[in-house]
Write an enzyme that holds these catalytic residues in place. Structure first.
Site, PDB file in Angstrom:
ATOM      1  N   SER A  96       0.824  -1.374   0.001  1.00 27.06           N
ATOM      2  CA  SER A  96       0.179  -0.144  -0.062  1.00 27.06           C
ATOM      3  C   SER A  96       0.848   1.167   0.168  1.00 27.06           C
ATOM      4  O   SER A  96       1.452   1.492  -0.985  1.00 27.06           O
ATOM      5  CB  SER A  96      -1.046  -0.178   1.172  1.00 27.06           C
ATOM      6  N   ASP A 233      -2.344   6.048  -3.670  1.00 23.47           N
ATOM      7  CA  ASP A 233      -1.273   5.208  -2.906  1.00 23.47           C
ATOM      8  C   ASP A 233      -0.409   4.406  -4.140  1.00 23.47           C
ATOM      9  O   ASP A 233      -1.192   4.317  -5.082  1.00 23.47           O
ATOM     10  CB  ASP A 233      -1.744   5.082  -1.608  1.00 23.47           C
ATOM     11  N   ASP A 235      -1.111   1.070  -4.162  1.00 21.78           N
ATOM     12  CA  ASP A 235      -1.827   0.202  -4.864  1.00 21.78           C
ATOM     13  C   ASP A 235      -3.062   0.712  -5.357  1.00 21.78           C
ATOM     14  O   ASP A 235      -4.046  -0.086  -5.961  1.00 21.78           O
ATOM     15  CB  ASP A 235      -1.999  -1.024  -3.930  1.00 21.78           C
ATOM     16  N   ASP A 237      -5.697   1.916  -4.012  1.00 22.31           N
ATOM     17  CA  ASP A 237      -7.158   1.844  -3.306  1.00 22.31           C
ATOM     18  C   ASP A 237      -7.438   2.866  -2.746  1.00 22.31           C
ATOM     19  O   ASP A 237      -8.512   3.125  -2.203  1.00 22.31           O
ATOM     20  CB  ASP A 237      -7.083   0.557  -2.650  1.00 22.31           C
TER      21      ASP A 237
HETATM   22 MG    MG Z   1      -3.626   0.888  -0.426  1.00 26.27          MG
END
Ligand code: MG
Length: 449
Positions: A96, A233, A235, A237
């Site tokens: 992340s 960020d 990844d 999400d």
């Molecule tokens: Mg993330």
């Protein structure tokens, strides 16, 4: 919380705690847990991604699970692929927003929601006991490769509609969002300027999207005269937003705006947020027919509550948004498209943001050894109840006490040896008075724990 899985899957320094051996065992444990079927595996841009992914896939195949390797993939694309391919689970190799020396493993359910801690505990038990299923030579899983990007973009275009074209700056932070977010925005008809979009695993800015890490994005929005800046960020999400004036939009303000837009788009209903979110959201969505319900912190808890309440939208003040009409995986990329649709239908964010009420929020962190946390929370519960004049208590995650015009949340950190206090009030004076008192309660609780 188990030995390996923390508040967001496994997240550790690579080749120290997070080794290929551990990834292999997680693969074997997941395969054993599922007993059969197929699993989608994707990874973010970190230099250790291929190493860990290969080990994890090896483990899955050894138990007879078929694997669809989608390679470099933001978390929301992996969540999308699970449903697209009818898989029995998904795995993302990602840390992340952590620094580049970290990586992690997070497991997802067939409906796109993350594994709950109960499910993670079952995986841990399997690999601690070493009860791995082993397939015979003619039942070893098959490995295939797939690329769900095109289908993701196609379906997102069906769900989002813009009447005009906008100038958009996308800052993917050299993360996995780089391979989807700018392309989706372009397909929507926008003029896209990409920042930090080479997915190298070497990060130019801090990965957590916040006012400081997005200074470059804010400046680019101003210089280019763009309508909006969108950041992710590692990844993707999560989403961070810079408005048309080149100013970072506070997370809580953005959460209110998008919740309001979802209510306008899908009709009145329930909005899920977490116990650390402020009153502005409640006050902003009420006239739009929205009712706010608070869940524990974390995307799993939000997704669970969305299902339970059949909610219109769920979001955390960290920029993690779940749009259930789309998927139960938090999705910063689809969120970005939605932000553009909101601008298209309602106007520039700098204007919209004026409608969101602002209160005073204060946060404090107090050092507290992990082993003292539980006892300290018990003491806080008792003392807080005596020293504050509140009329509502929520204890699903930490302790939140509320009284019409203020609230305080006492919550131990899930990842660090600290105790957090978050509070909100209508005036600075009231907020500071509450913080003084709250600090005293927590300090004495930690001392006596
Ligand atoms: Mg993330």
């Amino acid at each position: 919380m188990g030995r390996y899985f923390g508040t967001s899957g496994i997240r550790e320094v690579v080749n120290e705690k997070l080794t290929p051996e551990l990834a292999l065992n997680v693969g074997k444990a997941l395969g054993t847990f599922l007993g059969g079927g197929k699993v989608v595996v994707g990874m973010d841009t970190r230099t250790s991604g291929e190493m860990l992914k290969s080990a994890l896939i090896s483990g899955l195949l050894s138990t007879g699970i078929d694997v669809i390797d989608i390679g470099l993939s933001p978390t929301p694309l992996t969540g999308f692929a699970i449903k697209l391919y009818g898989a029995d689970a998904g795995v993302t190799i990602t840390a992340s927003h952590n620094p580049p020396q970290y990586n992690g493993i997070k497991v997802w359910q067939p409906d796109g929601m993350a594994y709950t801690s109960e499910m993670e505990n079952r995986l841990e038990r399997i690999f601690e006991e070493g009860r791995f299923k082993r397939a015979s030579w003619n039942e070893i899983g098959k490995l295939t490769h797939a690329d769900p990007k095109g289908e993701y973009i196609k379906r997102a275009l069906d769900a989002i509609n813009l009447d005009e074209s906008y100038k958009v700056v996308i800052d993917s932070g050299n993360g996995a969002g780089s391979i989807v977010s700018p392309y989706l925005q372009r397909e929507l008809g926008n003029k896209v300027i990409s920042l930090n979009s080479h997915p190298s695993g070497y990060f130019v800015r801090e990965l957590e999207p916040n006012a400081k890490s997005l200074e470059g994005l804010a400046k680019t929005v101003r210089v280019m005269g763009a309508n909006v800046g969108i950041a992710h960020d590692g990844d993707a999400d999560r989403i961070g937003v810079v408005d048309d004036r080149g100013k970072f939009v506070e997370y809580e303000v953005m959460l209110s705006l998008i919740s309001g837009y979802m209510l306008r788009k899908f009709g009145r209903g329930k909005i899920i947020t977490t116990v650390d979110a402020g009153f502005a959201l409640d006050d902003y969505v009420k006239p739009l027919g929205g009712e706010v319900i608070r869940a524990r912190v974390g995307d799993v808890a939000v997704a669970e509550k969305i299902k339970e309440e059949n909610a219109v939208f769920g979001g955390e003040p960290s920029g993690t948004w779940i749009m259930p009409q789309w998927n139960l995986t938090p999705d910063g990329i689809f969120a970005g498209a939605l932000v553009l649709e909101m601008i298209d239908k309602l106007g520039p964010i700098s204007e919209l943001a004026k409608e969101v009420p602002r209160y005073v929020t204060l946060r404090a962190k107090l050092p507290c050894p992990n082993e003292k946390k539980a006892r300290a929370m018990e003491i806080i519960a008792k003392e807080a109840l005596q020293s504050f004049d509140y009329d509502r208590l929520i204890d699903i995650d930490g302790i939140r006490i509320e009284n019409g015009d203020w609230w305080i949340l006492f919550r131990p950190s899930g990842t660090e040896p600290i105790m957090r206090i978050t509070l909100e009030a209508h005036t600075k004076e009231k907020a500071e008075e509450l913080m003084k008192k709250a600090r005293r309660v927590v300090e004495s609780a930690i001392r006596n724990a």
